[in-house]
Design an enzyme around this catalytic site. Structure first.
Site, PDB file in Angstrom:
ATOM      1  CE  LYS A 149      -4.166  -1.829   2.209  1.00 17.82           C
ATOM      2  NZ  LYS A 149      -5.085  -1.642   3.337  1.00 17.82           N
ATOM      3  N   GLY A 158      -0.620   1.729  12.558  1.00 20.34           N
ATOM      4  CA  GLY A 158      -0.080   1.341  11.256  1.00 20.34           C
ATOM      5  C   GLY A 158      -0.913   1.932  10.136  1.00 20.34           C
ATOM      6  N   GLY A 159      -0.783   1.325   8.950  1.00 18.31           N
ATOM      7  CA  GLY A 159      -1.462   1.845   7.768  1.00 18.31           C
ATOM      8  C   GLY A 159      -2.973   1.880   7.905  1.00 18.31           C
ATOM      9  CB  ALA A 160      -5.453  -0.565   9.133  1.00 20.55           C
ATOM     10  N   GLY A 214     -14.376  -7.252  10.798  1.00 24.60           N
ATOM     11  CA  GLY A 214     -14.098  -6.349   9.681  1.00 24.60           C
ATOM     12  C   GLY A 214     -14.600  -6.810   8.324  1.00 24.60           C
ATOM     13  CG  ASP A 240      -8.469   0.342   3.563  1.00 26.14           C
ATOM     14  OD1 ASP A 240      -9.207  -0.484   2.987  1.00 26.14           O
ATOM     15  OD2 ASP A 240      -7.239   0.208   3.653  1.00 26.14           O
ATOM     16  CB  ALA A 269       3.621   5.090  23.506  1.00 29.86           C
TER      17      ALA A 269
HETATM   18  P1  NDP Z   1       0.530  -2.538   9.970  1.00 34.18           P
HETATM   19  O1  NDP Z   1       1.564  -3.606   9.908  1.00 34.18           O
HETATM   20  O2  NDP Z   1       0.732  -1.267   9.217  1.00 34.18           O
HETATM   21  O3  NDP Z   1       0.340  -2.096  11.509  1.00 34.18           O
HETATM   22  C1  NDP Z   1       0.267  -3.041  12.517  1.00 34.18           C
HETATM   23  C2  NDP Z   1      -0.147  -2.374  13.835  1.00 34.18           C
HETATM   24  O4  NDP Z   1      -0.465  -3.416  14.744  1.00 34.18           O
HETATM   25  C3  NDP Z   1       0.945  -1.537  14.483  1.00 34.18           C
HETATM   26  O5  NDP Z   1       0.332  -0.452  15.144  1.00 34.18           O
HETATM   27  C4  NDP Z   1       1.559  -2.522  15.491  1.00 34.18           C
HETATM   28  O6  NDP Z   1       2.123  -1.887  16.616  1.00 34.18           O
HETATM   29  C5  NDP Z   1       0.328  -3.270  15.922  1.00 34.18           C
HETATM   30  N1  NDP Z   1       0.593  -4.620  16.427  1.00 34.18           N
HETATM   31  C6  NDP Z   1       1.075  -5.685  15.752  1.00 34.18           C
HETATM   32  N2  NDP Z   1       1.121  -6.775  16.541  1.00 34.18           N
HETATM   33  C7  NDP Z   1       0.652  -6.398  17.763  1.00 34.18           C
HETATM   34  C8  NDP Z   1       0.448  -7.063  18.997  1.00 34.18           C
HETATM   35  N3  NDP Z   1       0.745  -8.374  19.144  1.00 34.18           N
HETATM   36  N4  NDP Z   1      -0.091  -6.366  20.027  1.00 34.18           N
HETATM   37  C9  NDP Z   1      -0.388  -5.062  19.884  1.00 34.18           C
HETATM   38  N5  NDP Z   1      -0.198  -4.360  18.744  1.00 34.18           N
HETATM   39  C10 NDP Z   1       0.299  -5.034  17.694  1.00 34.18           C
HETATM   40  O7  NDP Z   1      -0.847  -3.257   9.588  1.00 34.18           O
HETATM   41  P2  NDP Z   1      -2.161  -2.575   8.971  1.00 34.18           P
HETATM   42  O8  NDP Z   1      -2.378  -1.318   9.714  1.00 34.18           O
HETATM   43  O9  NDP Z   1      -2.056  -2.533   7.498  1.00 34.18           O
HETATM   44  O10 NDP Z   1      -3.310  -3.664   9.304  1.00 34.18           O
HETATM   45  C11 NDP Z   1      -3.781  -3.865  10.631  1.00 34.18           C
HETATM   46  C12 NDP Z   1      -4.947  -4.833  10.631  1.00 34.18           C
HETATM   47  O11 NDP Z   1      -6.074  -4.300   9.980  1.00 34.18           O
HETATM   48  C13 NDP Z   1      -4.654  -6.172   9.939  1.00 34.18           C
HETATM   49  O12 NDP Z   1      -5.206  -7.205  10.737  1.00 34.18           O
HETATM   50  C14 NDP Z   1      -5.396  -6.059   8.630  1.00 34.18           C
HETATM   51  O13 NDP Z   1      -5.782  -7.333   8.142  1.00 34.18           O
HETATM   52  C15 NDP Z   1      -6.606  -5.241   9.058  1.00 34.18           C
HETATM   53  N6  NDP Z   1      -7.261  -4.518   7.932  1.00 34.18           N
HETATM   54  C16 NDP Z   1      -8.534  -4.853   7.617  1.00 34.18           C
HETATM   55  C17 NDP Z   1      -9.200  -4.196   6.596  1.00 34.18           C
HETATM   56  C18 NDP Z   1     -10.589  -4.582   6.258  1.00 34.18           C
HETATM   57  O14 NDP Z   1     -11.068  -4.183   5.183  1.00 34.18           O
HETATM   58  N7  NDP Z   1     -11.298  -5.309   7.090  1.00 34.18           N
HETATM   59  C19 NDP Z   1      -8.548  -3.119   5.826  1.00 34.18           C
HETATM   60  C20 NDP Z   1      -7.189  -2.830   6.253  1.00 34.18           C
HETATM   61  C21 NDP Z   1      -6.588  -3.529   7.275  1.00 34.18           C
HETATM   62  P3  NDP Z   1       3.658  -1.304  16.595  1.00 34.18           P
HETATM   63  O15 NDP Z   1       3.561   0.047  15.937  1.00 34.18           O
HETATM   64  O16 NDP Z   1       4.037  -1.217  18.032  1.00 34.18           O
HETATM   65  O17 NDP Z   1       4.477  -2.290  15.805  1.00 34.18           O
END
Ligand code: NDP
Length: 281
Positions: free
Chosen positions: A68, A131-133, A241, A104, A156
């Site tokens: 993305k 993250g991205g979402a 979702g 999204d 944080a």
């Molecule tokens: P990213 O990899 O960009 O971000 C991941 C985020 O999750 C970060 O904030 C990370 O924290 C956090 N994280 C990862 N593992 C853990 C954990 N064990 N405990 C707490 N925090 C955690 O992913 P995306 O933002 O792209 O996607 C996130 C979710 O959203 C995915 O599950 C994806 O499938 C879902 N999604 C669903 C959509 C839909 O249409 N239903 C659309 C887009 C996404 P840190 O910054 O500390 O690493």
């Protein structure tokens, strides 16, 4: 060669994506002659894969993990919502030009406000993840005028950075999970990748109250760890979702074809289609 216009979804992996099923259902419903397929791009070959698809007549594409941000950089023009999100999940090809969009946020908003009939104005919202979402949904959530939007993230500083970036859109604060102690929220949205690994973000007890809606962007069969926790904590309503997935797809379909499909029968079809909860799309 057939005369159907070519669309698809780029990702890696992409084999379990539900998007071809969703767009085939939209096309049939709207009488649109399109061909939509999964497009596996090598991890180091996204731009080349896009170029080959365009050269072969591709008209548009969705983009999913992990491309993305690369799609954002590849686009020659961005919509305002893609610009704000810093990520692109929808591409439109027109000669040498590539329009990058992000549906999204619109997908989440439609799922919350239309499918779940959950008005956001005046609510206390907690968004988990940075993250991205999370970035993609922040502006539309804030534009819906909640009382406050709090972002909590494992790292944080990323949550604080996001809050700073979106401060112009409304009242938004960011921090770590430990800062949530003693606070409760009307709506808690899990935009972390924790559910993918069967994990629960480190939420303190008490963030849910008896009227709360718990929303996990992840979807699949049964409760995710986040939804199971929310249920134990007494949240009134739970949602995964899947609705967001179908709504973001419908918005992409509208961008490409100028017609917004009816999502309800497609969500119902996917709910009844079996145990596959793969989050790739
Ligand atoms: P990213 O990899 O960009 O971000 C991941 C985020 O999750 C970060 O904030 C990370 O924290 C956090 N994280 C990862 N593992 C853990 C954990 N064990 N405990 C707490 N925090 C955690 O992913 P995306 O933002 O792209 O996607 C996130 C979710 O959203 C995915 O599950 C994806 O499938 C879902 N999604 C669903 C959509 C839909 O249409 N239903 C659309 C887009 C996404 P840190 O910054 O500390 O690493």
């Amino acid at each position: 060669m057939n005369d159907r216009q070519a669309y698809g979804v780029f990702g890696n992996p992409i084999g379990h994506s539900k998007s071809p099923l969703i767009h085939a259902a939209f096309a049939a419903q709207c009488g649109q002659a399109i061909d939509y397929r999964p497009l596996l791009a090598p991890l180091d070959g996204f731009a080349d894969s896009v170029a080959a698809f365009v050269a072969g007549g591709g008209r548009g594409a969705n983009v999913t993990v992990p491309f993305k941000e690369e799609a954002y950089r590849l686009a020659t023009r961005l919509t305002a919502r893609a610009e704000r999100a810093g990520a692109v999940n929808t591409l439109v090809f027109d000669g040498q030009a590539i329009l990058g969009d992000n549906t999204d946020g619109a997908g989440l908003l439609r799922d919350l406000t239309l499918n779940l009939t959950y008005p956001l104005a005046g609510r206390r919202i907690l968004l988990l993840g940075a993250g991205g979402a999370a970035r993609g949904v922040l502006a539309p959530l804030l534009d819906a005028a909640p009382d406050v939007l709090t972002i909590a993230n494992r790292t944080a500083t990323r949550a604080r950075g996001l809050a700073h970036d979106f401060a112009a859109h409304g009242t938004v604060v960011g921090g770590g999970y430990d800062e949530l102690a003693g606070q409760s929220f009307d709506l808690v949205i899990n935009a972390t990748a924790a559910s993918l690994g069967g994990e629960l973000p480190p939420l303190p007890g008490g963030v849910f109250h008896a009227g709360s809606l718990a929303y996990d962007m992840m979807y699949g069969q049964g409760d995710t760890p986040f939804l199971a926790f929310a249920r134990r904590q007494g949240a009134a309503r739970l949602a995964d979702g899947l609705g967001m997935l179908v709504e973001q797809a419908a918005e992409a379909f509208r961008v490409w074809r100028g017609v917004h499909p009816d999502t309800a029968p497609v969500i119902a079809m996917l709910r009844n289609s079996g145990p596959d909860g793969d989050p790739a799309r």
